[in-house]
Design an enzyme around this catalytic site. Structure first.
Site, mmCIF file in Angstrom:
data_model
loop_
_atom_site.group_PDB
_atom_site.id
_atom_site.type_symbol
_atom_site.label_atom_id
_atom_site.label_comp_id
_atom_site.label_asym_id
_atom_site.label_seq_id
_atom_site.Cartn_x
_atom_site.Cartn_y
_atom_site.Cartn_z
ATOM 1 N N HIS A 1 70.200 2.992 -23.285
ATOM 2 C CA HIS A 1 70.245 1.327 -23.266
ATOM 3 C C HIS A 1 69.540 0.894 -23.030
ATOM 4 C CE1 HIS A 1 70.631 1.930 -19.293
ATOM 5 N NE2 HIS A 1 70.514 0.846 -18.354
ATOM 6 N N HIS B 1 67.589 -1.692 -20.916
ATOM 7 C CA HIS B 1 66.806 -2.168 -19.767
ATOM 8 C C HIS B 1 65.567 -1.564 -18.618
ATOM 9 C CE1 HIS B 1 71.476 -3.451 -17.449
ATOM 10 N NE2 HIS B 1 70.836 -3.626 -18.930
ATOM 11 N N ASP C 1 63.694 -0.679 -16.520
ATOM 12 C CA ASP C 1 64.033 0.036 -15.813
ATOM 13 C C ASP C 1 63.953 2.548 -16.542
ATOM 14 O OD1 ASP C 1 66.679 0.136 -15.463
ATOM 15 O OD2 ASP C 1 66.600 0.878 -14.089
ATOM 16 N N HIS C 2 64.676 1.988 -17.861
ATOM 17 C CA HIS C 2 65.050 2.741 -18.579
ATOM 18 C C HIS C 2 64.239 3.005 -19.880
ATOM 19 C CE1 HIS C 2 68.825 3.976 -16.307
ATOM 20 N NE2 HIS C 2 68.540 2.822 -16.079
ATOM 21 N N HIS D 1 78.267 -1.621 -18.236
ATOM 22 C CA HIS D 1 76.935 -1.782 -17.871
ATOM 23 C C HIS D 1 76.179 -2.814 -18.710
ATOM 24 C CE1 HIS D 1 73.272 -1.809 -15.716
ATOM 25 N NE2 HIS D 1 73.125 -0.914 -16.389
ATOM 26 N N ASP E 1 73.430 4.458 -17.076
ATOM 27 C CA ASP E 1 73.857 3.374 -15.994
ATOM 28 C C ASP E 1 75.623 3.253 -16.251
ATOM 29 O OD1 ASP E 1 71.637 3.593 -14.745
ATOM 30 O OD2 ASP E 1 70.962 1.792 -14.791
ATOM 31 N N HIS F 1 70.720 7.064 -12.356
ATOM 32 C CA HIS F 1 70.005 6.577 -10.718
ATOM 33 C C HIS F 1 70.289 7.958 -9.377
ATOM 34 C CE1 HIS F 1 68.461 2.379 -11.656
ATOM 35 N NE2 HIS F 1 69.263 2.274 -12.252
#
Length: 254
Positions: free
Chosen positions: A52, A54, A56-57, A109, A126, A164
């Site tokens: 996805h 985001h 942080d990915h 998400h 996530d 995570h």
């Protein structure tokens, strides 16, 4: 073939799937540094999977491509992921070298979230966590519940590789919901033990999550009853129960 979680930021994992010859793919590299460090130590990177959009990915992808410019980058149909060289959706197959993955669309998400399932491994970003699930930033409770239902239907031995390290905190909430679940009690003890020795608590398995994760147990009477008691009313249906369970978790503080 082995799984190697590369820690990033405060609690992210970048997953590397490594074959016997050291060839590897990585999943959701929000930070380039751990990946490039592994490459410097001999990891032969063959491609990148993205679940996805985001940051942080996906944030580390440009720096990785600056060093290894010809890597395939497979991600969802989402223009917010500019680095993707191939976009995939439900029913598609993602291939990198000898690795082949079924692609599942799992909105909730985010609206474009996908998962990769193959080689007895699930990379689910996530959406599904160890003992939890992701927040609903873009999708609806109905979408997320449907996504989790489909992931829960995968073979029980499938290793669940989430994005995570949340198991200890998720266990605290899960025990609030279902305190009499002995399998969950054991998982909580084991997770604390692993974290005290600085070991990851993941991957888990689909079987473990079916037995312990309240978000996969919304039809279990004890879970449904705890949610109804928390909200102080009868629940309309399983979607309503899931929505209230997720809302409960959003406001939960251990």
């Amino acid at each position: 073939m082995r799984l190697r979680p590369l820690p990033a930021f405060e609690d992210n994992y970048i997953w590397a799937l490594v074959d016997d010859d050291g060839a590897a793919l990585v999943v959701d590299p929000g930070d380039a540094a751990p990946v490039l460090e592994a490459v410097g130590e001999g990891l032969s990177l063959r491609g990148i999977l993205l679940t996805h959009h985001h940051h942080d990915h996906i944030g580390g992808v440009p720096a990785i491509l600056a060093e290894l410019p010809h890597l395939p980058v497979i991600g969802p149909h989402d223009d917010r992921i500019a680095t993707a060289t191939q976009r995939v959706g439900a029913g598609d197959t993602a291939r990198i070298g000898d690795w082949v993955f079924e692609v599942h669309e799992i909105p909730g998400h985010t609206v474009s979230h996908i998962a990769f399932h193959g080689h007895q491994v699930l990379f689910c970003g996530d959406t599904l966590f160890s003992l939890g699930c992701g927040r609903l930033f873009e999708g609806t409770p109905m979408q997320m519940l449907d996504s989790l239902d489909r992931l829960a239907a995968l073979p029980g031995s499938t290793r669940v590789c989430c994005g995570h390290e949340y198991t200890v905190s998720n266990a605290a909430f899960a025990l609030t919901v279902e305190p009499g679940n002995t399998a969950l009690q054991d998982r909580s003890v084991e997770a604390k033990r692993l974290r005290l020795s600085a070991h990851p608590t993941v991957p888990t398995t689909i079987d473990d999550e079916r037995a312990c994760n309240p978000f996969l147990r919304i039809d279990v009477p004890d879970v449904r009853g705890a949610v109804a008691k928390h909200v102080g009313r009868a629940l309309l249906d399983r979607v309503d129960a899931f929505a209230e369970l997720r809302r409960w978790k959003d406001g939960y503080r251990a």
